[in-house]
Design a protein around this motif. Structure first.
Motif, PDB file in Angstrom:
ATOM      1  N   VAL A 173      -5.215 -11.171  -7.547  1.00  0.00           N
ATOM      2  CA  VAL A 173      -5.774  -9.972  -6.934  1.00  0.00           C
ATOM      3  C   VAL A 173      -7.209  -9.780  -7.423  1.00  0.00           C
ATOM      4  CG1 VAL A 173      -5.541  -7.484  -6.603  1.00  0.00           C
ATOM      5  CG2 VAL A 173      -3.493  -8.897  -6.848  1.00  0.00           C
ATOM      6  N   SER A 212       0.143   2.538  -4.124  1.00  0.00           N
ATOM      7  CA  SER A 212       1.522   2.505  -3.631  1.00  0.00           C
ATOM      8  C   SER A 212       2.451   3.277  -4.556  1.00  0.00           C
ATOM      9  CB  SER A 212       2.007   1.054  -3.513  1.00  0.00           C
ATOM     10  OG  SER A 212       1.850   0.365  -4.746  1.00  0.00           O
ATOM     11  N   GLU A 213       2.048   3.433  -5.819  1.00  0.00           N
ATOM     12  CA  GLU A 213       2.848   4.181  -6.791  1.00  0.00           C
ATOM     13  C   GLU A 213       1.952   4.653  -7.916  1.00  0.00           C
ATOM     14  OE1 GLU A 213       7.066   3.584  -9.135  1.00  0.00           O
ATOM     15  OE2 GLU A 213       5.567   1.994  -9.338  1.00  0.00           O
ATOM     16  N   GLY A 231      -1.773  -9.489  -3.444  1.00  0.00           N
ATOM     17  CA  GLY A 231      -0.600  -9.186  -4.239  1.00  0.00           C
ATOM     18  C   GLY A 231      -0.693  -7.761  -4.761  1.00  0.00           C
ATOM     19  N   ARG A 232       0.131  -7.435  -5.705  1.00  0.00           N
ATOM     20  CA  ARG A 232       0.124  -6.091  -6.271  1.00  0.00           C
ATOM     21  C   ARG A 232      -0.694  -6.081  -7.563  1.00  0.00           C
ATOM     22  NH1 ARG A 232       5.240  -2.114  -7.067  1.00  0.00           N
ATOM     23  NH2 ARG A 232       4.759  -1.908  -4.851  1.00  0.00           N
ATOM     24  N   SER A 269      -0.160   1.522  -9.227  1.00  0.00           N
ATOM     25  CA  SER A 269       0.003   0.245  -8.534  1.00  0.00           C
ATOM     26  C   SER A 269      -0.673   0.305  -7.169  1.00  0.00           C
ATOM     27  CB  SER A 269       1.489  -0.083  -8.340  1.00  0.00           C
ATOM     28  OG  SER A 269       2.178  -0.122  -9.562  1.00  0.00           O
ATOM     29  N   TRP A 270      -1.268  -0.813  -6.796  1.00  0.00           N
ATOM     30  CA  TRP A 270      -1.869  -0.956  -5.463  1.00  0.00           C
ATOM     31  C   TRP A 270      -1.350  -2.242  -4.809  1.00  0.00           C
ATOM     32  CZ3 TRP A 270      -4.778  -0.085  -9.892  1.00  0.00           C
ATOM     33  CH2 TRP A 270      -5.434   1.152  -9.995  1.00  0.00           C
ATOM     34  N   ASP A 271      -0.912  -2.170  -3.575  1.00  0.00           N
ATOM     35  CA  ASP A 271      -0.529  -3.357  -2.810  1.00  0.00           C
ATOM     36  C   ASP A 271      -1.736  -3.814  -2.006  1.00  0.00           C
ATOM     37  OD1 ASP A 271       2.109  -3.411  -3.721  1.00  0.00           O
ATOM     38  OD2 ASP A 271       2.746  -1.953  -2.210  1.00  0.00           O
ATOM     39  N   THR A 272      -2.228  -5.009  -2.322  1.00  0.00           N
ATOM     40  CA  THR A 272      -3.417  -5.557  -1.673  1.00  0.00           C
ATOM     41  C   THR A 272      -3.037  -6.783  -0.863  1.00  0.00           C
ATOM     42  OG1 THR A 272      -4.048  -7.139  -3.394  1.00  0.00           O
ATOM     43  CG2 THR A 272      -4.674  -4.833  -3.754  1.00  0.00           C
ATOM     44  N   VAL A 324      -1.571  -3.743 -10.892  1.00  0.00           N
ATOM     45  CA  VAL A 324      -1.008  -2.639 -11.673  1.00  0.00           C
ATOM     46  C   VAL A 324      -1.951  -2.315 -12.826  1.00  0.00           C
ATOM     47  CG1 VAL A 324       0.943  -1.834 -13.049  1.00  0.00           C
ATOM     48  CG2 VAL A 324       1.347  -3.345 -11.082  1.00  0.00           C
ATOM     49  N   GLU A 379       0.819  -9.024  -9.658  1.00  0.00           N
ATOM     50  CA  GLU A 379       2.182  -9.449  -9.320  1.00  0.00           C
ATOM     51  C   GLU A 379       2.179 -10.036  -7.911  1.00  0.00           C
ATOM     52  OE1 GLU A 379       4.514  -5.929  -9.583  1.00  0.00           O
ATOM     53  OE2 GLU A 379       4.264  -5.700 -11.765  1.00  0.00           O
TER      54      GLU A 379
END
Length: 617
Positions: free
Chosen positions: A137, A84-85, A104-105, A98-101, A107, A133
């Motif tokens: 995860v 995601s970033e 949660g996120r 960063s990965w949105d799973t 990093v 976060e």
């Protein structure tokens, strides 16, 4: 493998050996480094390229070119998900992904620590930290180091940390909280919010391993970030697009080998200029030409120490070959190994062979002398005086140019075909003699030597203007008697060979811009296929930045500014550039990241600064 609540090691949850994975796009890689070696990181958190102990050393993670069996080190989400970033922390060499799973996120923050209290660390130190976060995860740790061409597995032993012994070289991997990690077997962990997982890889070569515990290692990353921010703060404030320029300068600094001061052309070998083809070369060495361009770049942006160190390295490195200037050298100034192919390595996306060494080391390249003497002149213009030994070396180089300029050479593009009278090479020979004469006005120089250089410079200029010029088109061509063009001649306005904005300079720039166009802001370096090798290649990215410089230098600053803005959009997601680009897809090609491209970007920004209305006023 579990994170647990405290320090009790958990058992790894492992699966079968991994299947082959497709190669990540070249341009999607991030660079982390410690100014001795570097690692390339993909968008899923995989280090698929790293050599030890230096840039030109032995691969320990080589799956980028050698396939799954060549080693890798992954720390990332268990489920396939696009980042995601991805960004560098401002003005640092620390990479954050960063990965949105579903949970949660996740990093990943990672860096290689270069210095502690102003001194190089005695060991390679790679620090990777996973944080969650918004919820727990699932993550994967896949630590699979292999050594060298034959993918040798390590002997491992456990205690307070995992030791991977390759004989003369060894790695250690520590984690906090402690984890049971089995090399070559991916393991799944759960990362809880507020309970980060820190992994610390250390390496030693012919000496005992130095263990740094994860808590201390993470503190060293913070210290290293502060050092990089101080370094970046010294870059001149008046540069256009300063954030992009600073990122290029940080990249150039990461690609400078601190033990010697020599810049490496790229941290990789054999990333293809033509996917599936044979144009795969080893760039893990120092080209005095490219390095001299970087020296001038550092000097003009307020970074004089890097320039001083390079000139010191060059003095040491060239001493055995002087008065000849080798086309390229190892990072410690030795002869480059003979070129050979690695057995059984499939190459990036099937682009074989994978090569080590570089046969271009034996070529005669006249242009290199011009770049080196120009760098020395720029150093003097910045308020430095050459010491007697450095000035002696520069005089020897100028004598060589005065004697050898009538000979054909391989040229800046290192054509593996018959030598030719390349106009760009002759132009840089002229530059070498011109800069030597300027240096001679500020340093001790005998009358006989001055007269010899002056005669050679003037004869060379006359020959360039007659034999290298196409009167029908009004501009300079690639070689004597050839109608082909050479994008390296975009540097003509910057040399002072022609007056600023002269008809010949403008015509040369316009010819190259039109006839070597690869679409949009991209250029071919010469007509595709005219180099004696099978297959094609992409557009050559430094040439596009040279076009910005040339447009600015011939009075077309608004066009130069628009072109520069377009080129900035072509960077990889982390602001990095390769050597070439596929005009059809925008994919980066060639070794990555490429120091010459980043130096050309900074030069283009300097040209825009120097031709701004306020600067002209």
């Amino acid at each position: 493998m579990t994170t647990g609540e405290a320090t009790t090691p958990g058992e790894a949850t492992t699966g079968p050996e991994r299947p082959p994975a497709p190669s990540a796009p070249i341009g999607d890689h991030g660079l982390i480094g410690d100014t001795r070696t570097a690692a390339l990181v993909t968008g899923d958190g995989t280090i698929d390229w790293c050599c030890l102990p230096g840039f030109d050393g032995t691969t320990v993670f080589g799956s980028l070119l050698g396939g799954p069996g060549a080693g890798r080190f992954r720390a990332g989400p268990a489920q396939p998900v696009t980042p995601s970033e991805r960004r560098y922390r401002d003005n640092t060499a620390t990479l954050r992904t960063s990965w949105d799973t579903d949970g949660g996120r996740l990093v990943l923050t990672e860096a290689m620590v270069a210095e502690v209290s102003g001194r190089l660390l005695p060991t390679t130190l790679l620090v990777r930290r996973l944080c969650a976060e918004g919820g727990p995860v699932a993550a994967v740790i896949d630590f699979d180091p292999r050594w060298g061409e034959h993918h040798r597995r390590p002997r491992t032993r456990r205690g307070s940390l995992l030791i991977c012994d390759f004989g003369r070289s060894a790695l250690s991997l520590a984690s906090h909280p402690p984890l049971e990690i089995t090399p070559g077997r991916p393991g799944t962990i759960t990362v809880e919010p507020g309970r980060p997982v820190t992994l610390v890889l250390a390496a030693a070569h012919g000496e005992p391993l130095v263990h740094v515990d994860p808590v201390t290692a993470w503190e060293l990353v913070a210290d290293d970030e502060a050092r990089w921010r101080r370094w970046a703060a010294e870059v001149h404030e008046d540069l256009p697009h300063r954030p992009e320029v600073v990122r290029s300068l940080l990249t150039l600094r990461l690609l400078t080998y601190s033990p010697s001061g020599a810049p490496v052309a790229a941290p990789t070998t054999s990333l293809p200029e033509d996917p599936g083809g044979i144009r795969n070369w080893d760039y893990r060495y120092t080209w005095p030409r490219d390095a001299s361009i970087g020296v001038s770049t550092f000097l003009r942006t307020g970074k004089s120490l890097e320039a001083d160190r390079f000139l010191g390295w060059l003095l040491h490195a060239s001493r055995l070959d002087r008065p000849r200037l080798p086309a390229l050298l190892t990072l410690m100034g030795g002869p480059v190994p003979a070129e050979r192919n690695l057995t059984g390595w499939p190459g990036y996306a099937g682009s074989a062979p994978v090569r080590t060494g570089n046969a271009a080391a034996g070529q005669h390249q006249l242009d290199g002398y011009g770049w080196v003497l120009d760098a020395a002149w720029n150093s003097v213009c910045a308020g430095r005086r050459l010491n007697s030994e450095t000035w002696r070396a520069m005089r020897a180089f100028a004598d060589t140019v005065a004697a050898r300029w009538p000979e054909p050479d391989a040229g800046i593009w290192e054509i593996r075909d018959d030598a030719a009278h390349h106009v760009h090479s002759k132009l840089m020979g002229w530059l070498a003699l011109d800069r030597a004469l300027r240096l001679g006005a500020t340093h001790r120089l005998g009358g006989r030597q001055r007269r010899r250089w002056t005669t050679a410079r003037d004869e060379l200029a006359e020959q360039i203007r007659t034999r290298g010029f196409d009167p029908g088109r009004g501009g300079y061509t690639r070689a004597y008697g050839s109608p082909d063009l050479d994008a390296a001649l975009l540097l003509l306005p910057a040399t002072g060979f022609e007056p600023p904005g002269s008809p010949r300079a403008r015509a040369t720039v316009d010819m190259i811009r039109t006839e070597l166009s690869a679409g949009g802001p991209l250029l071919h370096r010469y007509p595709p296929g005219r180099d004696g090798l099978p297959g094609g290649e992409g557009a050559f990215l430094p040439c596009s930045f040279w076009l910005v410089q040339a447009l600015a230098g011939t009075g077309r600053r608004s066009e130069a500014t628009a072109l520069f803005d377009e080129l900035l959009e072509l960077a990889g997601p982390l602001g990095l550039y390769g050597e070439e680009m596929d005009p059809a897809t925008g994919a980066h090609l060639g070794n990555f990241p490429q120091a010459l491209t980043h130096a050309a970007l900074v030069q283009a920004a300097l040209a825009l600064r120097d031709t701004a209305p306020t600067a002209a006023a």
